[in-house]
Design a protein around this motif. Sequence first.
Motif, PDB file in Angstrom:
ATOM      1  N   ARG A   8       0.820  -1.217   0.000  1.00 53.02           N
ATOM      2  CA  ARG A   8       0.000   0.000   0.000  1.00 53.02           C
ATOM      3  C   ARG A   8       0.856   1.270   0.000  1.00 53.02           C
ATOM      4  O   ARG A   8       1.901   1.335   0.645  1.00 53.02           O
ATOM      5  CB  ARG A   8      -0.927   0.011   1.215  1.00 53.02           C
ATOM      6  CG  ARG A   8      -2.021  -1.048   1.157  1.00 53.02           C
ATOM      7  CD  ARG A   8      -3.063  -0.822   2.232  1.00 53.02           C
ATOM      8  NE  ARG A   8      -4.187  -1.720   2.062  1.00 53.02           N
ATOM      9  CZ  ARG A   8      -4.319  -2.897   2.682  1.00 53.02           C
ATOM     10  NH1 ARG A   8      -3.372  -3.295   3.510  1.00 53.02           N
ATOM     11  NH2 ARG A   8      -5.369  -3.644   2.470  1.00 53.02           N
ATOM     12  N   VAL A  35      -3.007   4.095   2.333  1.00 50.86           N
ATOM     13  CA  VAL A  35      -4.239   4.101   1.551  1.00 50.86           C
ATOM     14  C   VAL A  35      -4.510   2.702   1.013  1.00 50.86           C
ATOM     15  O   VAL A  35      -3.672   1.800   1.098  1.00 50.86           O
ATOM     16  CB  VAL A  35      -4.174   5.131   0.401  1.00 50.86           C
ATOM     17  CG1 VAL A  35      -3.975   6.536   0.955  1.00 50.86           C
ATOM     18  CG2 VAL A  35      -3.080   4.780  -0.595  1.00 50.86           C
ATOM     19  N   ASP A  37      -4.772   1.540  -1.949  1.00 47.81           N
ATOM     20  CA  ASP A  37      -4.180   1.121  -3.220  1.00 47.81           C
ATOM     21  C   ASP A  37      -2.665   1.228  -3.189  1.00 47.81           C
ATOM     22  O   ASP A  37      -2.084   1.889  -2.334  1.00 47.81           O
ATOM     23  CB  ASP A  37      -4.745   1.979  -4.355  1.00 47.81           C
ATOM     24  CG  ASP A  37      -6.243   1.809  -4.505  1.00 47.81           C
ATOM     25  OD1 ASP A  37      -6.658   0.860  -5.170  1.00 47.81           O
ATOM     26  OD2 ASP A  37      -6.989   2.625  -3.935  1.00 47.81           O
ATOM     27  N   LEU A 273      -5.010   9.339  -8.704  1.00 46.19           N
ATOM     28  CA  LEU A 273      -5.594   8.106  -8.156  1.00 46.19           C
ATOM     29  C   LEU A 273      -6.581   8.433  -7.050  1.00 46.19           C
ATOM     30  O   LEU A 273      -6.247   9.118  -6.083  1.00 46.19           O
ATOM     31  CB  LEU A 273      -4.489   7.193  -7.619  1.00 46.19           C
ATOM     32  CG  LEU A 273      -4.963   5.910  -6.930  1.00 46.19           C
ATOM     33  CD1 LEU A 273      -5.623   4.967  -7.942  1.00 46.19           C
ATOM     34  CD2 LEU A 273      -3.801   5.215  -6.218  1.00 46.19           C
ATOM     35  N   GLU A 274      -7.800   7.920  -7.217  1.00 47.44           N
ATOM     36  CA  GLU A 274      -8.813   8.024  -6.167  1.00 47.44           C
ATOM     37  C   GLU A 274      -8.651   6.828  -5.237  1.00 47.44           C
ATOM     38  O   GLU A 274      -8.678   5.677  -5.677  1.00 47.44           O
ATOM     39  CB  GLU A 274     -10.215   8.033  -6.751  1.00 47.44           C
ATOM     40  CG  GLU A 274     -10.475   9.137  -7.754  1.00 47.44           C
ATOM     41  CD  GLU A 274     -10.323   8.688  -9.197  1.00 47.44           C
ATOM     42  OE1 GLU A 274      -9.313   8.017  -9.500  1.00 47.44           O
ATOM     43  OE2 GLU A 274     -11.214   8.998 -10.005  1.00 47.44           O
ATOM     44  N   THR A 275      -8.545   7.085  -3.935  1.00 41.27           N
ATOM     45  CA  THR A 275      -8.374   6.000  -2.974  1.00 41.27           C
ATOM     46  C   THR A 275      -8.948   6.455  -1.624  1.00 41.27           C
ATOM     47  O   THR A 275      -9.748   7.403  -1.577  1.00 41.27           O
ATOM     48  CB  THR A 275      -6.879   5.585  -2.882  1.00 41.27           C
ATOM     49  OG1 THR A 275      -6.745   4.444  -2.059  1.00 41.27           O
ATOM     50  CG2 THR A 275      -6.002   6.727  -2.388  1.00 41.27           C
TER      51      THR A 275
END
Length: 278
Positions: A8, A35, A37, A273-275
């Motif tokens: 991660r 996070v 991802d 990046l959405e996380t």
Amino acid sequence: MAIVEAARAKINLALHVRARRTDGYHELETLFAFVADGDVLTIEKAAEDAFAVTGPFAPALAGEGDNLVLRARDRFREAFGVRKPVAIRLEKNLPVASGMGGGSADAAATLRALARLHGVSSDDPALMRCADALGSDVPACLLSTTAIGRGRGEALMPIEGAPGVPVLLVNPGVAVSTPAVFGRWGRVDRGGIATDMSLLDAAGLGRNDLQSPAIALAPEVAAVLTLLEAQPGATLVRMSGSGATCFALFQNIAARDAAAERVRVTEPGWWCLETALV
């Protein structure tokens, strides 16, 4: 049977540089958070050692003979006396040299995967010693839990996190040298991180002392921060580590996703990046 470990991404919700040490490192206080991802590491028993890198950022590691994953494998073997060959595959989803601890997270995932493969307890002290020998961020990435880091970052105190808080990560596609950024630190101790409040309150009162030095080396960082600060619903905007990745925490998923869409339209060449925090 293949063992799969998530590596991660790490973000520094705050990073206070307190002093330069005589060993060449810096005395730090930082709020480590992770996070959902990141990279993905797969290990399985094999007839001979093998290492392959896939994923969107694999080309950045092409020809790198001293990858942290292989150093982690060898360090584990020395510590636990195992020599059985393994095939390792790294799916490289994170930008390289980006302030998210990608290489450190990959090394930590290697240690965890090898521990599982060989029946080593995840809390074996020798595993943490391996992590500490590999780099300042590797111990935190080995735990992959919210913590205050002191010393070089290796002295860890786990604290209550804020799981589920939406996060947007943005990198402008430039790599910055960590030694160069630390070299521009002004050698002024501006105080420590508050420990008598919630994670997000402490982060909000904190800072990243490497942010201004990084901007001096890579002005693109300032452009990322400016764009993120303009997004509705953003509650905390900051650079992570020594850069160049920046993050924004959001009030809700809808605000984060809308911001991600605006960033991609405004700067289609940036990585985004959405996380969420874990």
